[in-house]
Design an enzyme around this catalytic site. Structure first.
Site, PDB file in Angstrom:
ATOM      1  N   ARG A  58       0.852  -1.201   0.000  1.00 45.88           N
ATOM      2  CA  ARG A  58       0.000   0.000   0.000  1.00 45.88           C
ATOM      3  C   ARG A  58       0.884   1.246   0.000  1.00 45.88           C
ATOM      4  NH1 ARG A  58      -1.280   1.752   4.660  1.00 45.88           N
ATOM      5  NH2 ARG A  58      -1.927  -0.246   5.538  1.00 45.88           N
ATOM      6  N   TYR A 110     -16.797  17.517 -14.093  1.00 43.83           N
ATOM      7  CA  TYR A 110     -17.254  16.121 -14.183  1.00 43.83           C
ATOM      8  C   TYR A 110     -18.247  15.831 -13.036  1.00 43.83           C
ATOM      9  CZ  TYR A 110     -16.987  11.099 -13.330  1.00 43.83           C
ATOM     10  OH  TYR A 110     -17.300   9.790 -13.071  1.00 43.83           O
ATOM     11  N   ASP A 182      -7.695  18.989 -13.461  1.00 48.58           N
ATOM     12  CA  ASP A 182      -7.980  17.656 -13.962  1.00 48.58           C
ATOM     13  C   ASP A 182      -7.648  17.657 -15.455  1.00 48.58           C
ATOM     14  OD1 ASP A 182      -9.173  15.376 -15.012  1.00 48.58           O
ATOM     15  OD2 ASP A 182     -10.743  15.354 -13.481  1.00 48.58           O
ATOM     16  N   LYS A 207      -8.979   6.676 -18.620  1.00 47.04           N
ATOM     17  CA  LYS A 207      -9.342   7.222 -19.918  1.00 47.04           C
ATOM     18  C   LYS A 207      -8.162   7.083 -20.896  1.00 47.04           C
ATOM     19  CE  LYS A 207     -13.294   8.184 -18.027  1.00 47.04           C
ATOM     20  NZ  LYS A 207     -13.209   8.080 -16.608  1.00 47.04           N
TER      21      LYS A 207
HETATM   22  C1  LIG Z   1     -12.698  14.414 -16.261  1.00 45.55           C
HETATM   23  C2  LIG Z   1     -12.825  13.254 -15.339  1.00 45.55           C
HETATM   24  N1  LIG Z   1     -12.188  13.298 -14.160  1.00 45.55           N
HETATM   25  C3  LIG Z   1     -12.267  12.277 -13.269  1.00 45.55           C
HETATM   26  C4  LIG Z   1     -13.024  11.157 -13.544  1.00 45.55           C
HETATM   27  C5  LIG Z   1     -13.106  10.062 -12.525  1.00 45.55           C
HETATM   28  O1  LIG Z   1     -12.256   9.036 -12.888  1.00 45.55           O
HETATM   29  P1  LIG Z   1     -12.466   7.499 -12.463  1.00 45.55           P
HETATM   30  O2  LIG Z   1     -13.708   7.027 -13.158  1.00 45.55           O
HETATM   31  O3  LIG Z   1     -11.215   6.846 -12.922  1.00 45.55           O
HETATM   32  O4  LIG Z   1     -12.618   7.471 -10.973  1.00 45.55           O
HETATM   33  C6  LIG Z   1     -13.700  11.057 -14.763  1.00 45.55           C
HETATM   34  C7  LIG Z   1     -14.492   9.855 -15.077  1.00 45.55           C
HETATM   35  O5  LIG Z   1     -15.276   9.836 -16.021  1.00 45.55           O
HETATM   36  C8  LIG Z   1     -13.596  12.145 -15.684  1.00 45.55           C
HETATM   37  O6  LIG Z   1     -14.243  12.116 -16.869  1.00 45.55           O
END
Ligand SMILES: Cc1ncc(COP(=O)(O)O)c(C=O)c1O
Length: 400
Positions: A58, A110, A182, A207
């Site tokens: 971890r 998001y 992000d 992604k």
């Molecule tokens: C822009 C963005 N940030 C964060 C996330 C969250 O990521 P995760 O699904 O890997 O937890 C997503 C998920 O769709 C996203 O589109």
């Protein structure tokens, strides 16, 4: 790139080379090229506290270490931390805050980010202001004495709005707040926010970085050693870390990030231009189009315009639903960034939780369709969309 790993301090090499090699040396004992999957939870110590860099997985795992070094290199960062999901990395940034702190963020972040802000951390007495991040004046006006964090995304989801990263980061710093971005939609291949003044970059590795829709992961990158120490503390203390198999899969994905992104961008540009000329399409949201309000800023801060786009049909919610249900190559699914093309309708899917009036006010019409353009042949993708639109709408366009 040979054995002197310290000498390839990475900035010497272009991202196409670093994506394949950074953080990954052939195994000194066996010569194996690929980072092994260290399926292991604990490590031998020679005497109490005397170990070879690892105590417990971890806290640290060699496969994860290689991934963290690779991701840091891609984002031009000194430090990288990998997490079990994008949400786990976002959560870790919020762990840095204290009761009473205030966060300025976008009104179109998001949905999962909006949810953790309002349904988890508001209960811990953090406050959030959701503003139009394309307007630097609005960002500035939202700051208060208690503002400790500016959280932004660019391009945003699903309208692909563009935020001026340099301008936004400067406002955060004038107000002694951190600026976290992000960078999931753009990826470091197209945009490196730390170079533009951000303090922390967050990713959903699920992604484009993973790239094959086969793994969930997250990451945080920074150039600030003290900040990295604090992020590392929460990474270990909270424990949402990726296992070695997941770390391996993302490492495998990042090797092809540049070539995949080139094709994603090329296909998206061709499809955006085709949609812009389509008689049944009212509007296309793609920052690569000159008509996009954020085009100029995107052209300055991004190397290309990405693989995500949205468009509005001259149609009802039901007709748009029929379009997304009719495609053959585009899979009707949420998520994005894999090699395969995905299609979705925000109103009844990703943004269904937002009341209709509020959604319309935010510019998310009933007939809005979002597309994650994959790397298939673009002619096949266009033919698929054309057929789906024709068969769903009363007035077939006949255009190809
Ligand atoms: C822009 C963005 N940030 C964060 C996330 C969250 O990521 P995760 O699904 O890997 O937890 C997503 C998920 O769709 C996203 O589109």
């Amino acid at each position: 790139m040979d054995d002197d790993s310290d000498s390839r301090s990475d900035d010497e090499f272009r991202i196409e080379t670093r994506s394949i090699h950074a953080g990954q040396d052939p195994n000194p004992e066996t010569g194996a090229l690929m980072t092994p999957i260290h399926a292991n939870s604990t490590y031998e110590q020679d005497a109490p506290g005397d170990h070879r860099g690892y105590e417990y997985s971890r806290t640290g795992n060699p496969t994860r270490t290689d991934l963290e070094a690779n991701l840091a290199s891609l984002e031009n960062a000194d430090y990288g931390r990998a997490f079990a999901s994008g949400m786990a990395s976002i959560n870790t940034v919020l762990n840095l805050l204290e009761t009473g702190d205030h966060v300025v963020t976008g009104n179109d972040v998001y949905g999962g980010t909006h949810r953790i802000f309002t349904q988890v951390y508001e209960d811990y007495d953090l406050e959030f202001s959701f503003v139009d991040m394309t307007d630097l004046d609005e960002i500035e006006a939202a700051f208060r004495d208690e503002t400790a964090l500016l959280w932004l995304e660019t391009p945003t989801n699903p309208l692909m709005s563009i935020v001026d990263v340099e301008g936004a980061a400067a406002i955060a710093h004038e107000n002694d707040a951190l600026c976290a971005i992000d960078n999931t939609f753009a990826t470091p291949y197209l945009q490196r926010p730390l170079d533009l003044g951000a303090d922390i970059v967050s990713h959903s590795l699920t992604k484009y970085l993973g790239g094959h829709s086969d793994v969930v992961g997250g990451a945080l990158l920074t150039n600030d050693g003290e900040l990295d120490e604090r992020l590392g503390f929460y990474q270990n203390a909270v424990g949402a870390t990726p296992g070695p198999f997941d770390a391996f899969l993302v490492l495998r994905g990042t090797k092809t990030l540049p070539v995949r992104m080139e094709r994603h961008c090329e296909n998206a540009r061709v499809i955006a231009e085709w949609l812009a000329d389509h008689p049944d399409v009212d509007r296309v949201y793609y920052p690569g189009l000159e008509s996009h309000p954020g085009h100029e800023i995107a052209a300055e801060q991004m190397d290309d315009f990405g693989g995500m786009l949205s468009f509005e049909l001259d149609a009802s919610l039901e007709e748009a639903s029929a379009v997304v249900s009719n495609t053959e190559i585009f899979t009707l699914a949420e998520s994005l960034g894999g090699v395969e093309s995905l299609i979705e309708q925000p109103a009844p899917m990703t943004h269904a939780a937002i009341p209709r009036e509020e959604r319309l006010e935010a510019g998310l019409s009933d007939s809005l369709i979002r597309v994650s353009v994959g790397i298939e042949h673009v002619d096949d993708l266009i033919a698929d969309l054309d057929e789906a639109i024709d068969s769903a709408l009363a007035s077939p366009s006949g255009s190809t």
